[in-house]
Scaffold this active site. Structure first.
Site, PDB file in Angstrom:
ATOM      1  N   CYS A 113       1.610  -3.668   7.036  1.00  0.00           N
ATOM      2  CA  CYS A 113       1.598  -2.271   6.608  1.00  0.00           C
ATOM      3  C   CYS A 113       2.924  -1.712   7.114  1.00  0.00           C
ATOM      4  O   CYS A 113       3.091  -1.498   8.307  1.00  0.00           O
ATOM      5  CB  CYS A 113       0.430  -1.487   7.188  1.00  0.00           C
ATOM      6  SG  CYS A 113       0.579   0.295   6.843  1.00  0.00           S
ATOM      7  N   CYS A 116       2.404   2.255   8.510  1.00  0.00           N
ATOM      8  CA  CYS A 116       1.763   2.497   9.804  1.00  0.00           C
ATOM      9  C   CYS A 116       0.970   1.270  10.232  1.00  0.00           C
ATOM     10  O   CYS A 116       1.527   0.367  10.851  1.00  0.00           O
ATOM     11  CB  CYS A 116       0.912   3.757   9.779  1.00  0.00           C
ATOM     12  SG  CYS A 116      -0.249   3.854   8.401  1.00  0.00           S
ATOM     13  N   SER A 117      -0.296   1.224   9.896  1.00  0.00           N
ATOM     14  CA  SER A 117      -1.123   0.135  10.405  1.00  0.00           C
ATOM     15  C   SER A 117      -2.365  -0.032   9.551  1.00  0.00           C
ATOM     16  O   SER A 117      -3.414  -0.395  10.069  1.00  0.00           O
ATOM     17  CB  SER A 117      -1.528   0.437  11.847  1.00  0.00           C
ATOM     18  OG  SER A 117      -2.096   1.742  11.893  1.00  0.00           O
ATOM     19  N   CYS A 118      -2.273   0.238   8.247  1.00  0.00           N
ATOM     20  CA  CYS A 118      -3.425   0.066   7.364  1.00  0.00           C
ATOM     21  C   CYS A 118      -3.887  -1.385   7.442  1.00  0.00           C
ATOM     22  O   CYS A 118      -3.066  -2.302   7.416  1.00  0.00           O
ATOM     23  CB  CYS A 118      -3.052   0.432   5.930  1.00  0.00           C
ATOM     24  SG  CYS A 118      -2.515   2.153   5.776  1.00  0.00           S
TER      25      CYS A 118
END
Lengths: 214, 140
Positions: A113, A116-118
């Site tokens: 991702c 961000c951090s999906c």
């Protein structure tokens, strides 16, 4: 309640240490939101408990193991991962729109991702620290083979690498290649072989992984 | 379900690119309780419809980008600090609280810790006498 405590405590050695600024900010936010009825402390506890003890990469491993032994399920998984995963009982936040991508001897998929951090929470739990780090988020796209090399995976030049950039709408699950030498294994044994990193595409599975780390 | 491979959308190269990847051997999900609380609050508020998860991803991405722009090394260990900053920012943007209330309440909690004997549960009421909460806070 601390009021009405014997007065002597006021002079005793220790009052409580004031916690970190981060803790105080969280306590401030939480107490204000609770007072406004916007969050319920019990609901927060339930979420934390679920992610700490119930939702994790073992869910994903069960999906992978079933796909290996059940060709019809594998086809459903690759056609409509959201439905196939829901069929296994794993649904919920950050798993609303899932896509499964299959690793083969010719194609290696890996997931990142960049924003961000999906990450597909219902099947993998919360992301590992490296997945959230800036080096991975930037390098996975620019130099996937170099990143994989750092994970100990050297891909042959003829293997095609596909990098999937997760979004808040679409999450990816890598279906790793079934390792050679696992033909006789039952589903439980197969589940134990499947690692978190292999389902992000940061690792290739080997049969002898089993038992390598006691 | 037809999201294309987005490798073309390479992020800018101004990050400390080619820094070493941090490793993770499957430690605890949350390193400290505040991280778990911040995580759960974002999930709950979004589930209740106060913001979409897309808005959340944007807010978190913005915090990560700001941290990188400040030159902070981002090895993932400060992830929940950025998470908390994104949560505060969205709470303010959506009018669920305001900066002054957050600041004041944080001070009240600090005061509650200072006033509570060690070993006792710390409650906000320790710093709030009667209806006028600030008297004790200002006294310190």
């Amino acid at each position: 309640m601390t009021e009405g405590k014997p007065h002597v405590h006021e002079h005793a050695a220790g009052h409580s240490d004031v916690p970190s600024d981060l803790t105080l900010r969280v306590k401030a936010l939480e107490s204000l939101l609770v007072e406004k009825g916007l969050v319920d402390p019990a609901a927060l506890d339930a979420i934390i408990d679920a992610y700490e003890s119930k939702i994790g990469p073992r869910n994903g491993a069960k999906i992978v193991a079933r796909a290996w032994i059940d060709p019809a399920f594998k086809q459903r998984l690759l056609n409509d991962a959201t439905a196939a995963i829901a069929e296994m009982g794993y649904a919920g936040r950050q798993g609303e729109h899932m896509v499964a991508v299959e690793n083969t001897s010719k194609v290696h998929n890996m997931v990142v991702c960049t924003l961000c951090s999906c990450y597909p929470w219902p099947v993998l739990g919360l992301p590992p620290v490296w997945y959230k780090s800036a080096p991975y988020r930037s390098r996975a796209v620019i130099d996937p083979r170099g990143v994989l090399r750092e994970f100990g995976l050297e891909l042959a030049p003829e293997v095609e690498v596909r990098v999937w950039d997760s979004t808040s709408e679409v999450r990816y699950l890598v279906l790793p290649e079934r390792p050679a030498g696992t033909e006789g294994m039952g589903v439980e044994e197969l589940v134990d072989l499947v690692t978190r990193d292999s389902m992000i595409g940061a690792e290739k599975l080997r049969a002898h992984v089993r038992g390598a780390t006691p | 379900m037809s999201t294309p491979d987005r490798t073309a959308n390479a992020p800018p190269l101004d990050q400390p690119a080619f820094a070493r990847l941090p490793r993770d051997t499957g430690g605890p999900v949350f390193a400290e309780p505040w991280q778990a609380q911040a995580f759960a609050m974002a999930v709950r508020l979004s589930a209740a419809g106060w913001f979409t998860w897309q808005e959340w991803a944007q807010a978190l991405g913005e915090q990560l980008r700001l941290a990188a722009a400040r030159g902070e090394p981002d090895d993932g260990s400060h992830y929940y600090e950025h998470w908390l900053a994104a949560l505060e920012q969205l709470v303010l943007a959506k009018g669920l609280s305001n900066r002054e209330m957050l600041r004041e309440r944080k001070e009240q909690w600090a005061e509650a810790y200072r006033l509570t004997p060690h070993g006792q549960p710390v409650e906000l009421s320790a710093a709030m006498h009667g209806d006028h909460a600030h008297a004790r806070v200002l006294g310190n």
